[in-house]
Design a protein around this motif. Structure first.
Motif, PDB file in Angstrom:
ATOM      1  N   ILE A  50       0.848  -1.179   0.000  1.00  0.00           N
ATOM      2  CA  ILE A  50       0.000   0.000   0.000  1.00  0.00           C
ATOM      3  C   ILE A  50       0.888   1.234   0.000  1.00  0.00           C
ATOM      4  O   ILE A  50       1.963   1.249   0.604  1.00  0.00           O
ATOM      5  CB  ILE A  50      -0.955  -0.027   1.208  1.00  0.00           C
ATOM      6  CG1 ILE A  50      -2.029   1.051   1.102  1.00  0.00           C
ATOM      7  CG2 ILE A  50      -0.190   0.059   2.528  1.00  0.00           C
ATOM      8  CD1 ILE A  50      -3.184   0.834   2.076  1.00  0.00           C
ATOM      9  N   GLY A  54      -2.455   5.443   1.283  1.00  0.00           N
ATOM     10  CA  GLY A  54      -3.455   4.384   1.296  1.00  0.00           C
ATOM     11  C   GLY A  54      -4.373   4.404   0.097  1.00  0.00           C
ATOM     12  O   GLY A  54      -5.358   3.670   0.057  1.00  0.00           O
ATOM     13  N   SER A  57      -3.003   0.304  -3.916  1.00  0.00           N
ATOM     14  CA  SER A  57      -2.528  -0.945  -3.335  1.00  0.00           C
ATOM     15  C   SER A  57      -2.257  -1.972  -4.430  1.00  0.00           C
ATOM     16  O   SER A  57      -2.751  -1.849  -5.557  1.00  0.00           O
ATOM     17  CB  SER A  57      -3.544  -1.497  -2.334  1.00  0.00           C
ATOM     18  OG  SER A  57      -4.801  -1.666  -2.938  1.00  0.00           O
ATOM     19  N   THR A  68      -7.288  -7.838   2.088  1.00  0.00           N
ATOM     20  CA  THR A  68      -7.351  -6.379   1.997  1.00  0.00           C
ATOM     21  C   THR A  68      -6.277  -5.773   2.898  1.00  0.00           C
ATOM     22  O   THR A  68      -6.244  -6.070   4.098  1.00  0.00           O
ATOM     23  CB  THR A  68      -8.723  -5.847   2.418  1.00  0.00           C
ATOM     24  OG1 THR A  68      -9.744  -6.439   1.612  1.00  0.00           O
ATOM     25  CG2 THR A  68      -8.775  -4.335   2.265  1.00  0.00           C
ATOM     26  N   SER A  70      -4.575  -2.345   4.546  1.00  0.00           N
ATOM     27  CA  SER A  70      -4.932  -0.975   4.906  1.00  0.00           C
ATOM     28  C   SER A  70      -3.862  -0.425   5.840  1.00  0.00           C
ATOM     29  O   SER A  70      -3.074  -1.187   6.415  1.00  0.00           O
ATOM     30  CB  SER A  70      -6.315  -0.922   5.567  1.00  0.00           C
ATOM     31  OG  SER A  70      -6.340  -1.695   6.746  1.00  0.00           O
ATOM     32  N   ARG A  71      -3.853   0.877   5.966  1.00  0.00           N
ATOM     33  CA  ARG A  71      -2.893   1.499   6.884  1.00  0.00           C
ATOM     34  C   ARG A  71      -3.567   2.638   7.620  1.00  0.00           C
ATOM     35  O   ARG A  71      -4.425   3.342   7.055  1.00  0.00           O
ATOM     36  CB  ARG A  71      -1.634   1.967   6.162  1.00  0.00           C
ATOM     37  CG  ARG A  71      -1.790   3.128   5.226  1.00  0.00           C
ATOM     38  CD  ARG A  71      -0.522   3.358   4.403  1.00  0.00           C
ATOM     39  NE  ARG A  71       0.525   4.051   5.160  1.00  0.00           N
ATOM     40  CZ  ARG A  71       1.770   4.241   4.699  1.00  0.00           C
ATOM     41  NH1 ARG A  71       2.111   3.781   3.508  1.00  0.00           N
ATOM     42  NH2 ARG A  71       2.661   4.885   5.441  1.00  0.00           N
ATOM     43  N   ASP A  72      -3.164   2.817   8.856  1.00  0.00           N
ATOM     44  CA  ASP A  72      -3.659   3.906   9.686  1.00  0.00           C
ATOM     45  C   ASP A  72      -2.432   4.705  10.120  1.00  0.00           C
ATOM     46  O   ASP A  72      -1.747   4.323  11.069  1.00  0.00           O
ATOM     47  CB  ASP A  72      -4.421   3.346  10.886  1.00  0.00           C
ATOM     48  CG  ASP A  72      -5.078   4.429  11.713  1.00  0.00           C
ATOM     49  OD1 ASP A  72      -4.612   5.588  11.679  1.00  0.00           O
ATOM     50  OD2 ASP A  72      -6.046   4.111  12.420  1.00  0.00           O
ATOM     51  N   ILE A  78      -0.298  -0.944  10.082  1.00  0.00           N
ATOM     52  CA  ILE A  78      -0.919  -1.458   8.869  1.00  0.00           C
ATOM     53  C   ILE A  78      -1.599  -2.776   9.194  1.00  0.00           C
ATOM     54  O   ILE A  78      -1.255  -3.436  10.188  1.00  0.00           O
ATOM     55  CB  ILE A  78       0.077  -1.618   7.701  1.00  0.00           C
ATOM     56  CG1 ILE A  78       1.106  -2.721   7.976  1.00  0.00           C
ATOM     57  CG2 ILE A  78       0.767  -0.307   7.391  1.00  0.00           C
ATOM     58  CD1 ILE A  78       1.902  -3.121   6.737  1.00  0.00           C
TER      59      ILE A  78
END
Length: 115
Positions: A50, A54, A57, A68, A70-72, A78
């Motif tokens: 990613i 974000g 990807s 799936t 995702s990253r915060d 992640i």
């Protein structure tokens, strides 16, 4: 920065797991972050990655539609949500981050999918 992966375990085929990779520092400047896996006797392969925001990807063909990433950036973490798991998804999963030409690796978390 240190990366700490967690969330692996033993699951039956068709089940789900959510992997997390927490960084000890900020990941905002990490241009790419991703998950690799290594099955016994196999080379490590990129499963998903990613970009910094974000918004973009990449997925290994065999996991598209099931995994799936995702990253915060606020939480410096992640994730990899893995659904419809298959025995061939078994392996050690490593998180990875790339910042200013330096590559960081987490310690790996074991995922075992039984048939």
């Amino acid at each position: 920065v240190q990366l700490q992966a967690s969330g692996g375990g033993l699951v039956q085929a068709g089940g789900s797991l959510r992997l997390s990779c927490a960084a000890s520092g900020s990941i905002r400047s990490f241009s790419q972050m991703g998950w690799y896996r290594q099955a016994p006797g196999q080379q490590r392969e990129l499963v998903a990655s990613i970009d910094q925001t974000g918004s973009s990807s990449y997925y290994l063909h065999s996991v598209k539609g099931r995994f799936t990433i995702s990253r915060d950036n606020a939480e410096n973490t992640i994730y990899l949500q893995m659904n419809s798991l298959k025995p061939e998804d078994t392996g050690v999963y490593y998180c990875n981050g790339f910042e200013f030409s330096i590559t960081y690796w987490g310690q790996g978390t074991q995922v075992t999918v039984s048939s």
